[in-house]
Enzyme design. Structure first.
Site, PDB file in Angstrom:
ATOM      1  N   GLN A 191      -4.743   5.859  11.481  1.00 21.86           N
ATOM      2  CA  GLN A 191      -4.968   5.172   9.737  1.00 21.86           C
ATOM      3  C   GLN A 191      -6.637   4.895  10.070  1.00 21.86           C
ATOM      4  O   GLN A 191      -7.016   4.524   8.581  1.00 21.86           O
ATOM      5  CB  GLN A 191      -3.994   4.163   9.660  1.00 21.86           C
ATOM      6  N   PHE A 222       2.678   3.598   9.241  1.00 19.33           N
ATOM      7  CA  PHE A 222       3.516   2.528   8.987  1.00 19.33           C
ATOM      8  C   PHE A 222       2.977   1.428   9.248  1.00 19.33           C
ATOM      9  O   PHE A 222       3.701   0.231   9.577  1.00 19.33           O
ATOM     10  CB  PHE A 222       5.032   2.586   9.361  1.00 19.33           C
ATOM     11  N   GLU A 226      -2.877   1.574  12.537  1.00 24.01           N
ATOM     12  CA  GLU A 226      -4.108   0.829  12.076  1.00 24.01           C
ATOM     13  C   GLU A 226      -5.162   0.732  13.074  1.00 24.01           C
ATOM     14  O   GLU A 226      -6.005   1.001  13.075  1.00 24.01           O
ATOM     15  CB  GLU A 226      -3.537  -0.314  10.950  1.00 24.01           C
ATOM     16  N   ARG A 304      -1.429 -12.949   5.291  1.00 20.99           N
ATOM     17  CA  ARG A 304      -0.663 -12.395   4.579  1.00 20.99           C
ATOM     18  C   ARG A 304       0.613 -12.992   4.373  1.00 20.99           C
ATOM     19  O   ARG A 304       1.307 -13.023   3.219  1.00 20.99           O
ATOM     20  CB  ARG A 304      -0.490 -10.753   4.552  1.00 20.99           C
ATOM     21  N   ARG A 336       4.008  -1.974   7.830  1.00 22.54           N
ATOM     22  CA  ARG A 336       4.673  -2.211   6.298  1.00 22.54           C
ATOM     23  C   ARG A 336       4.912  -3.549   5.853  1.00 22.54           C
ATOM     24  O   ARG A 336       6.082  -3.777   6.222  1.00 22.54           O
ATOM     25  CB  ARG A 336       5.696  -0.949   6.236  1.00 22.54           C
ATOM     26  N   PHE A 338       3.122  -6.231   6.403  1.00 20.46           N
ATOM     27  CA  PHE A 338       1.968  -6.900   7.154  1.00 20.46           C
ATOM     28  C   PHE A 338       2.318  -8.639   7.188  1.00 20.46           C
ATOM     29  O   PHE A 338       1.328  -9.249   6.747  1.00 20.46           O
ATOM     30  CB  PHE A 338       0.720  -6.646   6.336  1.00 20.46           C
ATOM     31  N   ALA A 503      -2.499  -1.403   3.820  1.00 22.17           N
ATOM     32  CA  ALA A 503      -2.750  -2.495   2.610  1.00 22.17           C
ATOM     33  C   ALA A 503      -2.146  -2.172   1.257  1.00 22.17           C
ATOM     34  O   ALA A 503      -2.517  -2.691   0.304  1.00 22.17           O
ATOM     35  CB  ALA A 503      -4.043  -3.281   2.598  1.00 22.17           C
ATOM     36  N   GLU A 706       3.790  -0.645   0.336  1.00 18.15           N
ATOM     37  CA  GLU A 706       4.463  -1.603   0.867  1.00 18.15           C
ATOM     38  C   GLU A 706       5.321  -2.404   0.066  1.00 18.15           C
ATOM     39  O   GLU A 706       6.320  -2.924   0.602  1.00 18.15           O
ATOM     40  CB  GLU A 706       3.012  -2.545   1.654  1.00 18.15           C
TER      41      GLU A 706
HETATM   42  N1  LUZ Z   1      -4.132  -4.392   7.067  1.00 24.49           N
HETATM   43  C1  LUZ Z   1      -5.251  -5.045   6.823  1.00 24.49           C
HETATM   44  C2  LUZ Z   1      -3.427  -4.205   6.081  1.00 24.49           C
HETATM   45  O1  LUZ Z   1      -6.248  -4.767   7.544  1.00 24.49           O
HETATM   46  N2  LUZ Z   1      -5.574  -6.089   5.990  1.00 24.49           N
HETATM   47  C3  LUZ Z   1      -4.340  -6.381   5.034  1.00 24.49           C
HETATM   48  O2  LUZ Z   1      -4.423  -7.284   3.968  1.00 24.49           O
HETATM   49  C4  LUZ Z   1      -3.478  -5.294   5.094  1.00 24.49           C
HETATM   50  N3  LUZ Z   1      -2.310  -5.822   4.308  1.00 24.49           N
HETATM   51  C5  LUZ Z   1      -1.228  -4.807   4.311  1.00 24.49           C
HETATM   52  C6  LUZ Z   1      -1.207  -3.947   5.201  1.00 24.49           C
HETATM   53  N4  LUZ Z   1      -2.052  -3.588   6.243  1.00 24.49           N
HETATM   54 MO1  MOS Z   2      -0.620  -1.304   7.018  1.00 23.04          MO
HETATM   55  S1  MOS Z   2       0.818  -2.351   7.593  1.00 23.04           S
HETATM   56  O1  MOS Z   2      -1.520  -0.379   8.153  1.00 23.04           O
HETATM   57  O2  MOS Z   2      -0.790  -1.145   5.443  1.00 23.04           O
END
Ligand code: LUZ
Ligand code: MOS
Length: 751
Positions: A191, A222, A226, A304, A336, A338, A503, A706
Site C-alpha cells: 500500500q 486492509f 501499509e 485515531r 481497516r 486504524f 485512511a 473504513e
Molecule cells: N494510516 C495512517 C491510516 O498512516 N494514518 C491514518 O490516519 C490512517 N487512518 C486510517 C487508516 N490508515
Molecule cells: Mo489503512 S488501516 O492502511 O487505511
C-alpha cells in the site's frame, strides 16, 4: 460502472507479483526468524544450511551497507535482529537460493544459541512493567475530574477487544531486479510504494532516486501492507543488490500469519457518568494498546483511537488517555479502522453497562446523547453536516424500530431454547490521515496523440476499485469513453513522494489530483478548439468526444482536437498536486481540525442464538449509510458489505491466540476462523443517506473504505442481548470476540 478489473479477476488474468513472468536467473529467498519471543542471540549456525546444494548465500545484518533500520515513525525496528530477539517471527537472516523449496529446506537446518528471557504478551503486563513504545497521550475536553460529582450515576468497567489477522488473499511478497549502475527496480505488493523506496535507500545507503518501486495491484491490503510490506521488499532488494541477480520472495500463508503484525488488541478501563435524565456528563477512558515489539504505525493508531473515543456521542467532559504498550509479539499494525473501532467499541460498552445498571434501554441513552450539528469533538473540531438524527429517523421510518424490538420480544417469549437479540449502533468516522502532512497526492496525466489517455497517481489498487474511480473522474472531466483511458501501475518514478493508500482517503486525495490535471489539460485543449472555431473558449464544451460551440456540435472530434494541439506543439501532459485545504492539528494542545469531513451511519443488527449450543446466526443487518453523493453505488455498496462482514468477524469469531511464550497458536486457517458464507447475515439492507454537503470528498462521494467496518460492532451487542434474554444472571463482561464458547459460558453463567 462496474470495477474495471472484474473480468480479468474472474478469468484469472489479473497479474499479481507471483504471476509476473520470471526473468532468467531469478533467485528465491526465505526468511530465518527468531524461534523465541524474548532473548539474547548468542550465535547462529548456518553451516548445514549454507552447504545445501542450491543455496547461494545467507544474509544477516552484517551484510547491510547502510542502516539496519526500517522503523517508519520511530527508529526501533531493525531489518534483521542483531543481539536481541523481541518476538517469534522476527527476521534474523535471509536465505537465497535457486528455488523457493530449497530455501525452505535450508531454513530447517539453521540452529540458534540463545539466552531466553521472560516474554511479555499482554498490554496489561507491559503497562505494569512500564514498557512503552511512546509516551502516553491524552485528549481532554471540559473537566472530567470535577464532573463526576455532578453525575447522578457513575459506572466503571473494562472493555477488551482482540487482534485480527488481515488475511489478504495475496500474501506478502516482492521481486527485486538489479538495473545498471547499481540501480534497483522493485515490484511489490504494498500500500506504500514510497515507504519501500525510502527504507530500501536507508538500508542500502543509496539515494531514493536509485530505486524504482512499481505496484500493479494487490490481492488485498486492509492496512496489513501499509507498513508491513516493507521488510520483505527491502530484503529482496538487499539480496539483488549484492548478488546482481533478480530475487523474488512470496511468503507462504503460514509464514505470513506468524511473522506479521495484526490489529492491536486493546484493554480499556472506562468510567461513565450520567445525569438523572441519562445525559452522559463525563467519560474517561484509559486504553492499553498491545503494540507488539516495535512501533510500526502504533503511535498513529493510538491517535485515531483518541479521535474516536466518543464515537457518535456528544459528551461535555472527556478525558481519554492511551498507552502504547511494548510486548514481545510481532509489531501490530494498521488494520481497516486504524484504532478507531477499538475506541468506538469501548464507549459503546460503557453505554451498555449504564443501561444494564440503570435498567434503562440502550436506545434511550444513545438517542439523547447523539452528536448534533455544531457540537465539538474532544479534539476541538466542530461537527458539521451531522447525519446521526437523520440516520435514526430514516431507519425508524423505513423499518419501524419499535416494531422490530416488539417482534423480538415476542419471539423470545415464545421460545425457551432460542433467543433473539437486537442492537442499534451509530457510527462517526473522521476522514483524512490524522497526521496532517500526509494529506496530499499527485497525478500525472498524458493524452497521447491518438486521443487515448494514460493516468498515473499515488493510488494503489488493492481491490477497493480506486482505479475505476480514477477513471471515472478523468472520463467525467474530458467527457470521453472509459475505454480511451488507462490507469497505469503505481510507480515511484512517475509519481513521487506518495502517501500510502490508506485512511480511506486514497480516492479523495488522488482523485482531486487527477481532476486538477485533467482540468488543466481540458482548458488547454479548449484554447486550441476556440481558434479552430474562431470563437470564445467560454462558449466551448467537449461532450462525448465532440467539440460543441454555443451548445451546438461542431463536428470536431476529441481525436482531431488532440491531434491539432499536438501539431501546434501544445503539451498534452500535466502533473498536478492536491493538498487537503482547511485541516490542521496542534499536537501540543491536542486540538485542531484534523478531518476533511466525517462519515456517519447507523446499523440495526438482529441475531438468533441457540441456547443449547451457544452458536448464533446474524439474522439481519439494516444499515443507513452516509455515502455523500456516491460516484459509484455498486462499488460503494460492495465496500460497505465487505467492511460489515470483516467487522462482524473481528467482533464475533476471529480469535488471535498466542501462548504464554508468544507463539501464535491461531497460525493457519484451520485454527483461525474467518467468516464464511454460513456466517454471513441472512439479510443485509443498506439505505444510502444521500446528501451533497461535503465538498472535500471527490465528486462529493464520501470515503467508504473504513467507516462501515464499525457496523460489525453491532453484532457483539446484539449477541449480548440474546444471552441476557436467556440468562438474567449474565454478567455482561465486555470481551470481544464473542465466540460461541463465550456465548455458551454466558448463557449458563451464575452469579
Ligand atoms: N494510516 C495512517 C491510516 O498512516 N494514518 C491514518 O490516519 C490512517 N487512518 C486510517 C487508516 N490508515
Ligand atoms: Mo489503512 S488501516 O492502511 O487505511
Amino acid at each position: 460502472m462496474k470495477n474495471i478489473d472484474s473480468t480479468s479477476h474472474l478469468s484469472g488474468k489479473s497479474i499479481f507479483i507471483d504471476d509476473m513472468p520470471e526473468i532468467q536467473g531469478t533467485l528465491f529467498a526465505s526468511v530465518v526468524t527468531s524461534p523465541i519471543a524474548h532473548g539474547k542471540l548468542l550465535s547462529i549456525d548456518f553451516s548445514e544450511a549454507e552447504t545445501l546444494p542450491g543455496i547461494l548465500r545467507i544474509f544477516t545484518y552484517r551484510d547491510i551497507p547502510g542502516e539496519n533500520q526500517i522503523g517508519g515513525i520511530i527508529p526501533d525496528e531493525p531489518l534483521f535482529a542483531e543481539e536481541e530477539l523481541h518476538f517469534v517471527g522476527q527476521p534474523v537472516a535471509l536465505i537465497v537460493g535457486k528455488s523457493d523449496f530449497i530455501c525452505q529446506q535450508a531454513k530447517q537446518l539453521v540452529t540458534f544459541d540463545m539466552d531466553i528471557l521472560h516474554p511479555v504478551t499482554t498490554a496489561t503486563e507491559a503497562f505494569e512493567r512500564n514498557q512503552f513504545i511512546s509516551p502516553p497521550r491524552t485528549f481532554k475536553m471540559g473537566d472530567a475530574e470535577s464532573a463526576w460529582k455532578d453525575c447522578a450515576h457513575v459506572f466503571e468497567g473494562t472493555a477488551e477487544s482482540g487482534g485480527q489477522e488481515h488475511l489478504y488473499l495475496e500474501t506478502q511478497g516482492a521481486y527485486a531486479i538489479p538495473m545498471e549502475k547499481g540501480k534497483l527496480k522493485i515490484y511489490a505488493s504494498t500500500q506504500g510504494p514510497t515507504a519501500i523506496q525510502k527504507q530500501t535507500a536507508r538500508v542500502l545507503g543509496i539515494p531514493m532516486n536509485q530505486i524504482e518501486v512499481d505496484v500493479n495491484r494487490l490481492g488485498g491490503g486492509f492496512g496489513g501492507k501499509e507498513d508491513q510490506a516493507t521488510p520483505w521488499a527491502v530484503m529482496v532488494a538487499l539480496a539483488a543488490h549484492h548478488l546482481k541477480k533478480p530475487v523474488k520472495m512470496i511468503l507462504s500463508r503460514h509464514d505470513d500469519m506468524y511473522m506479521t503484525g495484526k490489529r492491536h488488541p486493546y484493554t480499556t478501563h472506562f468510567k461513565i457518568g450520567l445525569s438523572k435524565e441519562n445525559k452522559i456528563l463525563a467519560y474517561e477512558a484509559n486504553y492499553l494498546q498491545n503494540a507488539g515489539a516495535a512501533a510500526d504505525l502504533s503511535p498513529a493508531i493510538t491517535e485515531r483511537t483518541l479521535f474516536h473515543c466518543t464515537n457518535s456521542y456528544f459528551i461535555p467532559n472527556v478525558k481519554a488517555t492511551v498507552h502504547s504498550c511494548k510486548t514481545n509479539l510481532p509489531p501490530n499494525t494498521a488494520f481497516r479502522g486504524f484504532g478507531a473501532p477499538q475506541g468506538m467499541f469501548a464507549i459503546e460498552c460503557a453505554i451498555h453497562l449504564a443501561s444494564k445498571e440503570l435498567n434503562v434501554s440502550v436506545e434511550e441513552i444513545q438517542k439523547i446523547n447523539l452528536l448534533k450539528e455544531g457540537d465539538v469533538f474532544p479534539y476541538g473540531q466542530k461537527a458539521q453536516n451531522v447525519m446521526l438524527d437523520n440516520s435514526w429517523h430514516l431507519a425508524d421510518k423505513q423499518w419501524n424500530i419499535a416494531k422490530l424490538q416488539e417482534d423480538i420480544n415476542q419471539y423470545n417469549a415464545q421460545h425457551s431454547l432460542k433467543k433473539k437479540g437486537f442492537s442499534i449502533f451509530p457510527i462517526t468516522f473522521g476522514v483524512s490521515f490524522t497526521n496532517t502532512v500526509m494529506n496530499h497526492a499527485r497525478a500525472l496525466v498524458h493524452i497521447y496523440q491518438d486521443g487515448s489517455v494514460g493516468i498515473s497517481t499515488g493510488a494503489v489498487e488493492m481491490g477497493q476499485s480506486v482505479n475505476t474511480k480514477m477513471m471515472q473522474v478523468a472520463a467525467g472531466v474530458f467527457s470521453i469513453d472509459m475505454h480511451k483511458i488507462n490507469i497505469e501501475s503505481t510507480n515511484t518514478t512517475r509519481v513521487a513522494n506518495t502517501s500510502p493508500s490508506a485512511a480511506s482517503s486514497t480516492a479523495d486525495l488522488n482523485g482531486k489530483a487527477v481532476q486538477m490535471a485533467c482540468n488543466a489539460l481540458l482548458s488547454r485543449l479548449k484554447k486550441v478548439a476556440a481558434k479552430l472555431v474562431s470563437g470564445n473558449e467560454e462558449a466551448l464544451d467537449i461532450k462525448n468526444e465532440e467539440v460543441f460551440f454555443n451548445k451546438k456540435p461542431t463536428g470536431i472530434t476529441w481525436k482531431e482536437l488532440v491531434k491539432t494541439a499536438f501539431l501546434q506543439r501544445i503539451s498534452l501532459s500535466e502533473s498536478s498536486h492536491y493538498a487537503t485545504p482547511e485541516i490542521h492539528f496542534d499536537k501540543s494542545a491536542e486540538k485542531g481540525h484534523p478531518f476533511a469531513y466525517h462519515v456517519y451511519g447507523l446499523v440495526l443488527t438482529t441475531v438468533l442464538t441457540d441456547c443449547l449450543r451457544g452458536t448464533y446466526e446474524i439474522e439481519d443487518v439494516k444499515i443507513v449509510h452516509d455515502f455523500g453523493k456516491s460516484m459509484n453505488q455498486e462499488i460503494d455498496l460492495g465496500q460497505v458489505e465487505g467492511a460489515l462482514m470483516q467487522g462482524i468477524g473481528w467482533m464475533t469469531m476471529e480469535e488471535i491466540a498466542y501462548d504464554k511464550n508468544g507463539i501464535l497458536l491461531s497460525n493457519a486457517l484451520s485454527t483461525y476462523k474467518v467468516p464464511d458464507l454460513y456466517s454471513a447475515p441472512k439479510s443485509v439492507e443498506i439505505i444510502p443517506l444521500e446528501n451533497e454537503s461535503d465538498n472535500l470528498a471527490i465528486l462529493k462521494s464520501k470515503a467508504v473504505g473504513e467507516p462501515p467496518f464499525n457496523y460489525g460492532i453491532g453484532a457483539y451487542f446484539a449477541i449480548q442481548q440474546a444471552i441476557k434474554a436467556f440468562n438474567p444472571d449474565y454478567s455482561m463482561a465486555f470481551n470481544a470476540p464473542m465466540t460461541p464458547e463465550k456465548v455458551l459460558m454466558g448463557l449458563y453463567e451464575q452469579t
